[in-house]
Motif scaffolding. Sequence first.
Motif, PDB file in Angstrom:
ATOM      1  N   ARG A 126     -12.910 -40.228 -41.597  1.00  0.00           N
ATOM      2  CA  ARG A 126     -12.369 -39.083 -42.350  1.00  0.00           C
ATOM      3  C   ARG A 126     -12.572 -39.271 -43.846  1.00  0.00           C
ATOM      4  O   ARG A 126     -12.909 -38.333 -44.568  1.00  0.00           O
ATOM      5  N   GLU A 127     -12.382 -40.496 -44.346  1.00  0.00           N
ATOM      6  CA  GLU A 127     -12.548 -40.802 -45.773  1.00  0.00           C
ATOM      7  C   GLU A 127     -13.995 -40.517 -46.217  1.00  0.00           C
ATOM      8  O   GLU A 127     -14.223 -39.901 -47.251  1.00  0.00           O
ATOM      9  N   HIS A 128     -14.960 -40.948 -45.418  1.00  0.00           N
ATOM     10  CA  HIS A 128     -16.362 -40.706 -45.754  1.00  0.00           C
ATOM     11  C   HIS A 128     -16.691 -39.221 -45.693  1.00  0.00           C
ATOM     12  O   HIS A 128     -17.381 -38.688 -46.563  1.00  0.00           O
ATOM     13  N   ALA A 129     -16.210 -38.541 -44.661  1.00  0.00           N
ATOM     14  CA  ALA A 129     -16.445 -37.096 -44.535  1.00  0.00           C
ATOM     15  C   ALA A 129     -15.852 -36.347 -45.722  1.00  0.00           C
ATOM     16  O   ALA A 129     -16.491 -35.443 -46.282  1.00  0.00           O
ATOM     17  N   ALA A 130     -14.637 -36.719 -46.124  1.00  0.00           N
ATOM     18  CA  ALA A 130     -13.979 -36.046 -47.252  1.00  0.00           C
ATOM     19  C   ALA A 130     -14.724 -36.285 -48.557  1.00  0.00           C
ATOM     20  O   ALA A 130     -14.857 -35.371 -49.372  1.00  0.00           O
ATOM     21  N   ALA A 131     -15.224 -37.493 -48.768  1.00  0.00           N
ATOM     22  CA  ALA A 131     -15.959 -37.796 -49.993  1.00  0.00           C
ATOM     23  C   ALA A 131     -17.240 -36.974 -50.077  1.00  0.00           C
ATOM     24  O   ALA A 131     -17.584 -36.431 -51.135  1.00  0.00           O
ATOM     25  N   ILE A 132     -17.949 -36.856 -48.970  1.00  0.00           N
ATOM     26  CA  ILE A 132     -19.188 -36.066 -48.950  1.00  0.00           C
ATOM     27  C   ILE A 132     -18.878 -34.583 -49.156  1.00  0.00           C
ATOM     28  O   ILE A 132     -19.545 -33.884 -49.931  1.00  0.00           O
ATOM     29  N   ALA A 133     -17.827 -34.091 -48.483  1.00  0.00           N
ATOM     30  CA  ALA A 133     -17.422 -32.688 -48.640  1.00  0.00           C
ATOM     31  C   ALA A 133     -17.033 -32.392 -50.095  1.00  0.00           C
ATOM     32  O   ALA A 133     -17.396 -31.344 -50.636  1.00  0.00           O
ATOM     33  N   ALA A 135     -18.175 -33.935 -52.784  1.00  0.00           N
ATOM     34  CA  ALA A 135     -19.401 -33.924 -53.581  1.00  0.00           C
ATOM     35  C   ALA A 135     -20.138 -32.603 -53.394  1.00  0.00           C
ATOM     36  O   ALA A 135     -20.696 -32.053 -54.352  1.00  0.00           O
ATOM     37  N   LEU A 136     -20.154 -32.063 -52.178  1.00  0.00           N
ATOM     38  CA  LEU A 136     -20.791 -30.758 -51.927  1.00  0.00           C
ATOM     39  C   LEU A 136     -20.063 -29.653 -52.686  1.00  0.00           C
ATOM     40  O   LEU A 136     -20.688 -28.779 -53.284  1.00  0.00           O
ATOM     41  N   ALA A 137     -18.737 -29.695 -52.658  1.00  0.00           N
ATOM     42  CA  ALA A 137     -17.942 -28.668 -53.339  1.00  0.00           C
ATOM     43  C   ALA A 137     -18.125 -28.730 -54.858  1.00  0.00           C
ATOM     44  O   ALA A 137     -18.117 -27.696 -55.523  1.00  0.00           O
ATOM     45  N   ALA A 138     -18.345 -29.930 -55.373  1.00  0.00           N
ATOM     46  CA  ALA A 138     -18.530 -30.100 -56.819  1.00  0.00           C
ATOM     47  C   ALA A 138     -19.922 -29.623 -57.268  1.00  0.00           C
ATOM     48  O   ALA A 138     -20.149 -29.399 -58.446  1.00  0.00           O
ATOM     49  N   GLY A 139     -20.801 -29.472 -56.315  1.00  0.00           N
ATOM     50  CA  GLY A 139     -22.121 -28.924 -56.633  1.00  0.00           C
ATOM     51  C   GLY A 139     -23.084 -29.988 -56.939  1.00  0.00           C
ATOM     52  O   GLY A 139     -24.095 -29.950 -57.459  1.00  0.00           O
TER      53      GLY A 139
END
Length: 139
Positions: A126-133, A135-139
């Motif tokens: 979950r921690e890795h998924a949240a970090a990637i998500a 980064a995607l949201a930040a553009g």
Amino acid sequence: MDGCLFCEIAAGDRPAFLVHADEHIVAFLDTRPVFPGHTLVVPRAHVPTLHDLPAEAVGGYFQQVQRIAGAVESALEAQGTFVALNNRISQSVPHLHTHVVPRRKGDGLRGFFWPRTKYTDDAQAREHAAAIAAALAAG
């Protein structure tokens, strides 16, 4: 770009066994193939990594990769292909290139040389998924 092996091939200044060339991409046989027919697809313009490929060029580039993968299967009577690219790490030439490798059941290629691991637990996943998500949201 001066000194770039793939730019020299794309410009016709260095010999290669060409598979396809058009105004946007060049495809040619890898000189050190995993299996015979291993083809590299490169943008004609110097683009170091996938991140550097302009967004408007991504679709056309991968349509050509898709087309060449189908041709490799058909021409070599392969049962499939392995399609991959590296960004920086293991990228022997700093010019975007996609590998199209013909595959056959029992050809001996197992996992393409990378070790497989597991997450220690669901919390780590979950921690890795949240970090990637994020980064995607930040553009």
